[in-house]
Design a protein around this motif. Sequence first.
Motif, PDB file in Angstrom:
ATOM      1  N   GLU A  14      52.212  34.051  43.144  1.00 54.55           N
ATOM      2  CA  GLU A  14      52.322  34.381  41.724  1.00 54.55           C
ATOM      3  C   GLU A  14      53.774  34.557  41.314  1.00 54.55           C
ATOM      4  N   THR A  15      54.552  35.262  42.130  1.00 52.37           N
ATOM      5  CA  THR A  15      55.968  35.478  41.817  1.00 52.37           C
ATOM      6  C   THR A  15      56.721  34.156  41.779  1.00 52.37           C
ATOM      7  N   LEU A  16      56.453  33.295  42.756  1.00 48.21           N
ATOM      8  CA  LEU A  16      57.131  31.996  42.799  1.00 48.21           C
ATOM      9  C   LEU A  16      56.740  31.137  41.602  1.00 48.21           C
ATOM     10  N   ALA A  17      55.462  31.142  41.235  1.00 49.11           N
ATOM     11  CA  ALA A  17      55.023  30.339  40.084  1.00 49.11           C
ATOM     12  C   ALA A  17      55.692  30.832  38.799  1.00 49.11           C
ATOM     13  N   ARG A  18      55.808  32.147  38.646  1.00 46.30           N
ATOM     14  CA  ARG A  18      56.408  32.707  37.437  1.00 46.30           C
ATOM     15  C   ARG A  18      57.918  32.470  37.373  1.00 46.30           C
ATOM     16  N   SER A  19      58.533  32.159  38.499  1.00 46.73           N
ATOM     17  CA  SER A  19      59.990  31.980  38.533  1.00 46.73           C
ATOM     18  C   SER A  19      60.442  30.680  37.875  1.00 46.73           C
TER      19      SER A  19
ATOM     20  N   GLY B 224      38.722  34.953  45.442  1.00 45.88           N
ATOM     21  CA  GLY B 224      39.972  35.605  45.809  1.00 45.88           C
ATOM     22  C   GLY B 224      41.183  35.134  45.037  1.00 45.88           C
ATOM     23  N   MET B 225      41.193  33.863  44.581  1.00 43.00           N
ATOM     24  CA  MET B 225      42.388  33.346  43.917  1.00 43.00           C
ATOM     25  C   MET B 225      42.606  33.937  42.534  1.00 43.00           C
ATOM     26  N   VAL B 226      41.531  34.366  41.848  1.00 44.08           N
ATOM     27  CA  VAL B 226      41.701  34.754  40.446  1.00 44.08           C
ATOM     28  C   VAL B 226      42.218  36.182  40.278  1.00 44.08           C
ATOM     29  N   VAL B 227      42.518  36.857  41.379  1.00 48.31           N
ATOM     30  CA  VAL B 227      43.268  38.112  41.231  1.00 48.31           C
ATOM     31  C   VAL B 227      44.706  37.808  40.812  1.00 48.31           C
ATOM     32  N   ASN B 228      45.107  36.547  40.951  1.00 47.08           N
ATOM     33  CA  ASN B 228      46.422  36.067  40.526  1.00 47.08           C
ATOM     34  C   ASN B 228      46.382  35.835  39.013  1.00 47.08           C
ATOM     35  N   ASP B 229      47.040  36.713  38.245  1.00 48.29           N
ATOM     36  CA  ASP B 229      47.003  36.610  36.785  1.00 48.29           C
ATOM     37  C   ASP B 229      47.630  35.310  36.294  1.00 48.29           C
TER      38      ASP B 229
ATOM     39  N   LEU C 238      47.659  32.381  37.776  1.00 53.59           N
ATOM     40  CA  LEU C 238      46.716  31.283  37.977  1.00 53.59           C
ATOM     41  C   LEU C 238      45.581  31.343  36.960  1.00 53.59           C
ATOM     42  N   THR C 239      45.056  32.533  36.693  1.00 52.75           N
ATOM     43  CA  THR C 239      43.931  32.650  35.765  1.00 52.75           C
ATOM     44  C   THR C 239      44.355  32.270  34.356  1.00 52.75           C
ATOM     45  N   GLN C 240      45.570  32.621  33.972  1.00 53.17           N
ATOM     46  CA  GLN C 240      46.087  32.185  32.664  1.00 53.17           C
ATOM     47  C   GLN C 240      46.299  30.674  32.655  1.00 53.17           C
ATOM     48  N   TRP C 241      46.778  30.125  33.757  1.00 55.91           N
ATOM     49  CA  TRP C 241      46.970  28.677  33.855  1.00 55.91           C
ATOM     50  C   TRP C 241      45.634  27.947  33.678  1.00 55.91           C
ATOM     51  N   LEU C 242      44.578  28.480  34.249  1.00 52.38           N
ATOM     52  CA  LEU C 242      43.258  27.876  34.071  1.00 52.38           C
ATOM     53  C   LEU C 242      42.887  27.836  32.593  1.00 52.38           C
TER      54      LEU C 242
ATOM     55  N   GLU D 275      17.864  42.970  33.913  1.00 50.72           N
ATOM     56  CA  GLU D 275      18.399  44.257  34.378  1.00 50.72           C
ATOM     57  C   GLU D 275      19.714  44.039  35.135  1.00 50.72           C
ATOM     58  N   ILE D 276      19.772  42.958  35.919  1.00 51.15           N
ATOM     59  CA  ILE D 276      21.011  42.629  36.637  1.00 51.15           C
ATOM     60  C   ILE D 276      22.102  42.205  35.660  1.00 51.15           C
ATOM     61  N   ALA D 277      21.745  41.369  34.673  1.00 49.68           N
ATOM     62  CA  ALA D 277      22.734  40.881  33.706  1.00 49.68           C
ATOM     63  C   ALA D 277      23.394  42.035  32.960  1.00 49.68           C
ATOM     64  N   ALA D 278      22.647  43.104  32.719  1.00 52.50           N
ATOM     65  CA  ALA D 278      23.189  44.252  31.986  1.00 52.50           C
ATOM     66  C   ALA D 278      24.287  44.969  32.774  1.00 52.50           C
ATOM     67  N   LEU D 279      24.363  44.720  34.084  1.00 50.38           N
ATOM     68  CA  LEU D 279      25.377  45.369  34.913  1.00 50.38           C
ATOM     69  C   LEU D 279      26.713  44.619  34.889  1.00 50.38           C
ATOM     70  N   TRP D 280      26.698  43.352  34.451  1.00 51.15           N
ATOM     71  CA  TRP D 280      27.915  42.523  34.477  1.00 51.15           C
ATOM     72  C   TRP D 280      28.910  43.005  33.427  1.00 51.15           C
ATOM     73  N   GLN D 281      30.188  43.115  33.798  1.00 47.47           N
ATOM     74  CA  GLN D 281      31.206  43.600  32.879  1.00 47.47           C
ATOM     75  C   GLN D 281      32.477  42.768  32.985  1.00 47.47           C
ATOM     76  N   THR D 282      33.136  42.562  31.849  1.00 46.47           N
ATOM     77  CA  THR D 282      34.418  41.859  31.802  1.00 46.47           C
ATOM     78  C   THR D 282      35.539  42.797  32.228  1.00 46.47           C
ATOM     79  N   GLU D 283      36.421  42.289  33.081  1.00 48.28           N
ATOM     80  CA  GLU D 283      37.648  43.034  33.411  1.00 48.28           C
ATOM     81  C   GLU D 283      38.795  42.580  32.519  1.00 48.28           C
ATOM     82  N   ARG D 284      38.914  41.231  32.324  1.00 48.58           N
ATOM     83  CA  ARG D 284      39.983  40.713  31.457  1.00 48.58           C
ATOM     84  C   ARG D 284      39.607  39.322  30.974  1.00 48.58           C
ATOM     85  N   ARG D 285      39.958  39.054  29.722  1.00 49.15           N
ATOM     86  CA  ARG D 285      39.715  37.743  29.113  1.00 49.15           C
ATOM     87  C   ARG D 285      41.070  37.061  28.891  1.00 49.15           C
ATOM     88  N   PHE D 286      41.208  35.839  29.396  1.00 52.46           N
ATOM     89  CA  PHE D 286      42.429  35.059  29.230  1.00 52.46           C
ATOM     90  C   PHE D 286      42.167  33.964  28.200  1.00 52.46           C
ATOM     91  N   THR D 287      42.989  33.914  27.155  1.00 51.59           N
ATOM     92  CA  THR D 287      42.826  32.900  26.116  1.00 51.59           C
ATOM     93  C   THR D 287      43.950  31.874  26.231  1.00 51.59           C
TER      94      THR D 287
END
Length: 490
Positions: free
Chosen positions: A325-330, A405-410, A412-416, A453-465
């Motif tokens: 992530e640091t290298l990509a942002r550089s 595991g890859m999408v903890v990289n902000d 990369l997720t913004q790039w997507l 009942e399962i769907a009601a447990l799903w929650q957004t952590e962050r939305r990238f536009t």
Amino acid sequence: MTFLLAIDQGTTSTRAIVFDRKGRKCATAQRELPQHFPQPGWVEHDAGQIWQDTLGCLRDALTAARLRAQDIAAIGITNQRETTVIWDRATGEPIHRAIVWQDRRTAGFCQQHQDRSAWLAQRTGLLLDPYFSATKIAWILDQVPGARARAEKGELAFGTMDSWLLWQLSGGRVHATDATNASRTALFNLQTQDWDDALLAFFNVPRALLPEVRDSAADFGRTQADWLGAPIAIGGIAGDQQAATIGQACFAPGMIKSTYGTGCFMVLNTGHELKRSQNRLLSTVAYRLNGQPTFALEGSIFVAGAAVQWLRDAIQLIKGAGETETLARSLQTTQGVYLVPAFTGLGAPYWDPEARGAIFGLTRDTGIAHIVRAALESVGYQSRDLLQAMAQDAVTPTELRVDGGMVVNDWLTQWLADVLQVNTVRPQTVETTALGAAFLAGLQAGVYGSLEEIAALWQTERRFTPQMRGDQADTLYAGWLDAVRRVRTA
């Protein structure tokens, strides 16, 4: 409090995760899995080690959570799909190393029989490709002395990793799989929801080898008492991408998720309709509950996180994935550098097993950061390949749920979001593969009463536009398509 235990047996590691009833992670244990490359394009795993790692992770996770076997309502299993192991029913010992889904050793057979590809797709929803289990099974039976005769006598058993672990966990009492894993073998008929005799004859696979196919939430028996201190019910099984679809609560037709692990896998729920792709996507079982299959379209990319592993281990440009992530942002851009990670061929929508990886656009100014960023960018470009195919086949999504595991990289997720030009949503729990297995086990155990009942447990952590202009994304993607064209052989 109610707890569920998930086994997540992946391509590069094995994990066990304890979840509470609300899907919150309580404890994790993980062990990295060595890869074996006996020849170029061949990939193997030690199935015995996978079993030992799984058992160790289960014990470690229970210890970390300060729980006993009696505190667990049920176990769910999710697994790398298509990876093939054949073992002796009497001893439980594999007769050959497991052949991994990425392995391309049977490419010659698949090329030779491409005239049967449409026939195969009609029955299985798949393409004739080394990716799937059928040709791997036949290869082992033909290469291991006496194996074919023993298989026909019923002395041997085949399984993908779920069946292998279930056999071991149950002390050899249960030889079964679920419909999602069965649908990835190229031996399973999507319409009849059973093994297909014509497919078995074509691939020369004896029916006596095969596990019983059950629903994704079903009674898969119980663990042998001495493994974990007391028997635990095994209530759910799903291949990793289907499990992630469940963990992302993509239960309505038109919902779409993409998982970024060793590979990248995009799955579009098509409901009870078995939709046929016109763009070389796969039709597959998303999950099967109470005998009713829900179908999906899937695009499979062979190398996503594996490209970062290659940067770290093979050419040693980085010491850990966290540096990317640091290298990509550089950098503002890669300055025209494209990395096509076709290390084991290209998956959807190209399906070119002989394509090989390449880096294009190198100049005297190119440095480590350019190559690292190009590797991350390739994940987005490959995702766009899939998203465009899905839009042509079915629906253009306005939102993509991402995990792995890859999408903890902000970055990369913004790039997507930028290169795909869609909102990209990261959930509170990114271990959705393991969570989906836990949810299935919880359904079977009565912890949950319904998918709603399962769907009601799903929650957004962050939305990238999207922050990039559409024409700029199109120009960058055109450069990718040119790079892919230059590595393709078909």
